[in-house]
Motif scaffolding. Structure first.
Motif, PDB file in Angstrom:
ATOM      1  N   PRO A  81      14.997  12.094  51.074  1.00 17.55           N
ATOM      2  CA  PRO A  81      13.594  12.498  50.934  1.00 17.55           C
ATOM      3  C   PRO A  81      13.334  13.411  49.738  1.00 17.55           C
ATOM      4  O   PRO A  81      12.316  13.278  49.063  1.00 17.55           O
ATOM      5  CB  PRO A  81      13.288  13.208  52.258  1.00 17.55           C
ATOM      6  CG  PRO A  81      14.588  13.427  52.946  1.00 17.55           C
ATOM      7  CD  PRO A  81      15.551  12.430  52.407  1.00 17.55           C
ATOM      8  N   GLU A  82      14.275  14.313  49.439  1.00 19.86           N
ATOM      9  CA  GLU A  82      14.046  15.231  48.312  1.00 19.86           C
ATOM     10  C   GLU A  82      14.119  14.480  46.977  1.00 19.86           C
ATOM     11  O   GLU A  82      13.464  14.836  46.010  1.00 19.86           O
ATOM     12  CB  GLU A  82      15.045  16.402  48.347  1.00 19.86           C
ATOM     13  CG  GLU A  82      16.510  16.038  48.168  1.00 19.86           C
ATOM     14  CD  GLU A  82      17.208  15.596  49.469  1.00 19.86           C
ATOM     15  OE1 GLU A  82      16.519  15.219  50.435  1.00 19.86           O
ATOM     16  OE2 GLU A  82      18.449  15.633  49.501  1.00 19.86           O
ATOM     17  N   GLN A  83      14.908  13.406  46.956  1.00 19.98           N
ATOM     18  CA  GLN A  83      15.004  12.566  45.765  1.00 19.98           C
ATOM     19  C   GLN A  83      13.719  11.783  45.545  1.00 19.98           C
ATOM     20  O   GLN A  83      13.318  11.495  44.421  1.00 19.98           O
ATOM     21  CB  GLN A  83      16.157  11.560  45.945  1.00 19.98           C
ATOM     22  CG  GLN A  83      17.497  12.071  45.524  1.00 19.98           C
ATOM     23  CD  GLN A  83      17.614  12.082  44.013  1.00 19.98           C
ATOM     24  OE1 GLN A  83      17.197  11.160  43.339  1.00 19.98           O
ATOM     25  NE2 GLN A  83      18.165  13.153  43.480  1.00 19.98           N
ATOM     26  N   ALA A  84      13.092  11.414  46.643  1.00 19.43           N
ATOM     27  CA  ALA A  84      11.886  10.570  46.554  1.00 19.43           C
ATOM     28  C   ALA A  84      10.699  11.343  46.000  1.00 19.43           C
ATOM     29  O   ALA A  84       9.843  10.782  45.310  1.00 19.43           O
ATOM     30  CB  ALA A  84      11.546  10.025  47.941  1.00 19.43           C
ATOM     31  N   ALA A  85      10.652  12.663  46.282  1.00 17.84           N
ATOM     32  CA  ALA A  85       9.449  13.441  45.955  1.00 17.84           C
ATOM     33  C   ALA A  85       8.966  13.269  44.506  1.00 17.84           C
ATOM     34  O   ALA A  85       7.809  12.885  44.294  1.00 17.84           O
ATOM     35  CB  ALA A  85       9.670  14.915  46.319  1.00 17.84           C
ATOM     36  N   PRO A  86       9.815  13.496  43.493  1.00 14.52           N
ATOM     37  CA  PRO A  86       9.296  13.422  42.119  1.00 14.52           C
ATOM     38  C   PRO A  86       8.837  12.021  41.703  1.00 14.52           C
ATOM     39  O   PRO A  86       8.111  11.875  40.732  1.00 14.52           O
ATOM     40  CB  PRO A  86      10.489  13.838  41.251  1.00 14.52           C
ATOM     41  CG  PRO A  86      11.501  14.392  42.169  1.00 14.52           C
ATOM     42  CD  PRO A  86      11.239  13.857  43.524  1.00 14.52           C
ATOM     43  N   LEU A  87       9.273  11.018  42.432  1.00 16.35           N
ATOM     44  CA  LEU A  87       8.882   9.653  42.058  1.00 16.35           C
ATOM     45  C   LEU A  87       7.410   9.391  42.358  1.00 16.35           C
ATOM     46  O   LEU A  87       6.772   8.545  41.746  1.00 16.35           O
ATOM     47  CB  LEU A  87       9.738   8.631  42.825  1.00 16.35           C
ATOM     48  CG  LEU A  87      11.248   8.771  42.616  1.00 16.35           C
ATOM     49  CD1 LEU A  87      11.993   7.764  43.489  1.00 16.35           C
ATOM     50  CD2 LEU A  87      11.598   8.565  41.146  1.00 16.35           C
ATOM     51  N   LEU A  88       6.854  10.164  43.309  1.00 11.65           N
ATOM     52  CA  LEU A  88       5.525   9.853  43.835  1.00 11.65           C
ATOM     53  C   LEU A  88       4.401  10.150  42.851  1.00 11.65           C
ATOM     54  O   LEU A  88       3.321   9.586  42.950  1.00 11.65           O
ATOM     55  CB  LEU A  88       5.305  10.609  45.155  1.00 11.65           C
ATOM     56  CG  LEU A  88       6.334  10.239  46.234  1.00 11.65           C
ATOM     57  CD1 LEU A  88       6.255  11.200  47.411  1.00 11.65           C
ATOM     58  CD2 LEU A  88       6.141   8.800  46.710  1.00 11.65           C
ATOM     59  N   CYS A  89       4.681  11.045  41.894  1.00 13.56           N
ATOM     60  CA  CYS A  89       3.709  11.197  40.796  1.00 13.56           C
ATOM     61  C   CYS A  89       4.424  11.007  39.461  1.00 13.56           C
ATOM     62  O   CYS A  89       4.163  10.057  38.737  1.00 13.56           O
ATOM     63  CB  CYS A  89       2.998  12.543  40.838  1.00 13.56           C
ATOM     64  SG  CYS A  89       2.003  12.783  39.353  1.00 13.56           S
ATOM     65  N   ALA A  90       5.373  11.905  39.152  1.00 19.51           N
ATOM     66  CA  ALA A  90       6.026  11.836  37.838  1.00 19.51           C
ATOM     67  C   ALA A  90       6.650  10.460  37.591  1.00 19.51           C
ATOM     68  O   ALA A  90       6.456   9.848  36.543  1.00 19.51           O
ATOM     69  CB  ALA A  90       7.097  12.918  37.736  1.00 19.51           C
ATOM     70  N   GLY A  91       7.392   9.964  38.565  1.00 15.38           N
ATOM     71  CA  GLY A  91       8.108   8.700  38.390  1.00 15.38           C
ATOM     72  C   GLY A  91       7.161   7.541  38.129  1.00 15.38           C
ATOM     73  O   GLY A  91       7.332   6.779  37.174  1.00 15.38           O
ATOM     74  N   VAL A  92       6.143   7.438  38.953  1.00 11.49           N
ATOM     75  CA  VAL A  92       5.254   6.275  38.819  1.00 11.49           C
ATOM     76  C   VAL A  92       4.373   6.407  37.577  1.00 11.49           C
ATOM     77  O   VAL A  92       3.937   5.406  37.004  1.00 11.49           O
ATOM     78  CB  VAL A  92       4.427   6.050  40.120  1.00 11.49           C
ATOM     79  CG1 VAL A  92       3.289   7.031  40.267  1.00 11.49           C
ATOM     80  CG2 VAL A  92       3.934   4.608  40.188  1.00 11.49           C
ATOM     81  N   THR A  93       4.174   7.633  37.113  1.00 14.09           N
ATOM     82  CA  THR A  93       3.424   7.846  35.862  1.00 14.09           C
ATOM     83  C   THR A  93       4.178   7.225  34.686  1.00 14.09           C
ATOM     84  O   THR A  93       3.575   6.698  33.753  1.00 14.09           O
ATOM     85  CB  THR A  93       3.213   9.366  35.636  1.00 14.09           C
ATOM     86  OG1 THR A  93       2.392   9.859  36.688  1.00 14.09           O
ATOM     87  CG2 THR A  93       2.574   9.656  34.299  1.00 14.09           C
ATOM     88  N   ALA A  94       5.488   7.272  34.743  1.00  8.73           N
ATOM     89  CA  ALA A  94       6.302   6.642  33.693  1.00  8.73           C
ATOM     90  C   ALA A  94       6.460   5.139  33.949  1.00  8.73           C
ATOM     91  O   ALA A  94       6.390   4.326  33.033  1.00  8.73           O
ATOM     92  CB  ALA A  94       7.678   7.303  33.636  1.00  8.73           C
TER      93      ALA A  94
END
Ligand code: NAP
Ligand code: ZN
Length: 353
Positions: free
Chosen positions: A151-164
């Motif tokens: 779950p902690e790995q998933a967190a940054p993907l939800l905005c930063a990751g998908v923005t890239a």
């Protein structure tokens, strides 16, 4: 509608200091998913917002829009999620559902989008983000965290990751075999951008403001080349070499020096938000048929797709997990470019009172 009381942390003014704050959220409606917040990423947008730098900020403001939680209750019409599921919420929690953006899976561009915080919900109440013990969100704006993803790995993907991810996918679709990608600014968005672009098979050049992240960029994140933006000679040597640049800089910066790195028809994709208007010389674009485009986060569908892609490619974000009582220091460190590469708050493990 009945409400439930939650505890969280909020900014009360633009001094960018976060305080404990108790507030209410609506009770679970028929289409709602209510979840206990486990982790929440810290995006530079949170800092822009609590400082009132980019949009009119309404205080008290509970930030956080990279939220991972565990479902505690679902509405009667929810069949996609059940109690105990791990779920995620990114930058928006609502949209009209009816406009051309909404109908083409680009609901983040809906004029009536409801931002996860500093927005106004359909009941007229201010929206509040993931620095909170719990959230309630319409099921349409909730994604499923794959079982193989921490779950902690998933967190940054939800905005930063998908923005890239969103813009990069488009650049691939332009049909070229190997795309020469530039990532400008190696922060939260930038470091995920490097990994995603590499996993898509792009040739990746990091353009950074100093030499400090060179080894990490090349050896740990897998970038192919590294440029220091203040080194005019190095920048000139790399002229006409890139198909696109993902610009993640959160400040005013000179665009011409980056535009010169693009090949003919190359694109700068702005995702970093400058608190003040940027300027550039029009010749820099005209003489090379170049363009500057912008992109906002990703759709719910793209976010779900990125989570699956991330697991399939076996990627791992570089995060520093902190407790909520460290958040003010974390913001200061983010501001001085002293994080590798994303803070994630252990919300459930923090004493929110
Ligand atoms: P971050 O972690 O602070 O990273 C920004 C990076 O930009 C820094 O690591 C640094 O990289 C570089 N940088 C910082 N200050 C700079 C300056 N004054 N001049 C030149 N380079 C500088 O921020 P983030 O969370 O990745 O967010 C980046 C930007 O994207 C923010 O403005 C944020 O609001 C925005 N954002 C937009 C969207 C969207 O949907 N469009 C989504 C998420 C975030 P180097 O050390 O390599 O120079
Ligand atoms: Zn819409």
């Amino acid at each position: 509608m009945e409400e439930r009381r939650v505890v969280g942390w909020a900014a009360r003014d633009s001094t960018a200091i976060i305080f404990p704050y108790s507030f209410t959220i609506r009770n679970t409606g028929p289409e709602d998913v209510t979840f206990k917040v486990l982790y929440c990423g810290l995006d530079h947008t949170d800092l822009h917002q609590i400082r009132n730098e980019i949009h009119m900020t309404n205080y008290p403001l509970v930030p956080g829009h990279e939220v991972v939680g565990e479902v505690v209750e679902v509405g009667v019409s929810v069949n996609k999620f059940k109690v105990g599921d791990l779920v995620g919420v990114g930058g928006i929690i609502g949209s009209c559902g009816d406009c051309s953006s909404c109908k083409s899976n680009m609901e983040q561009y809906c004029k009536d989008r409801i931002m996860t915080y500093n927005g106004v919900d359909k009941d007229g109440k201010p929206t509040q983000g993931g620095f909170s013990s719990a959230m309630v969100v319409h099921q349409k704006y909730v994604v499923r965290i794959p079982g193989k993803l921490a779950p902690e790995q998933a967190a940054p993907l939800l905005c930063a990751g998908v923005t890239a991810y969103g813009p990069m996918k488009q650049f691939i679709q332009s049909g070229k075999a190997v795309v020469n990608a530039g990532i400008l600014g190696l922060g939260g968005v930038g470091h995920l951008g490097v990994m995603i672009a590499k996993a898509m098979g792009h040739h990746v050049t990091v353009i950074s403001s100093s030499d400090k992240k060179r080894v990490e960029a090349l050896e740990h994140l897998g970038a192919d080349a590294f440029l220091i933006s203040s080194n005019a000679e190095e920048m000139a040597r790399a002229a006409d070499s890139l198909d696109y640049i993902l610009d993640t800089v959160p400040a005013v910066h000179p665009l011409e020096s980056y535009i010169q790195l693009l090949k003919v028809k190359g694109k700068v994709c702005m995702v970093g938000v400058s608190p003040k208007p940027l300027q550039f010389d029009s010749d820099a674009l005209i003489l090379g048929k170049k363009s500057i485009v912008g992109s906002l986060m990703g759709s719910i569908e793209e976010t779900q797709e990125l989570l699956e892609f991330w697991v399939e490619k076996g990627l791992k974000s570089r995060i520093e997990i902190v407790k909520m009582d460290y958040v003010n220091e974390a913001f200061e460190r983010m501001e001085r470019n002293d994080v590798r590469y994303r803070f994630v708050i252990d919300v459930a493990g923090s004493n929110l009172n």
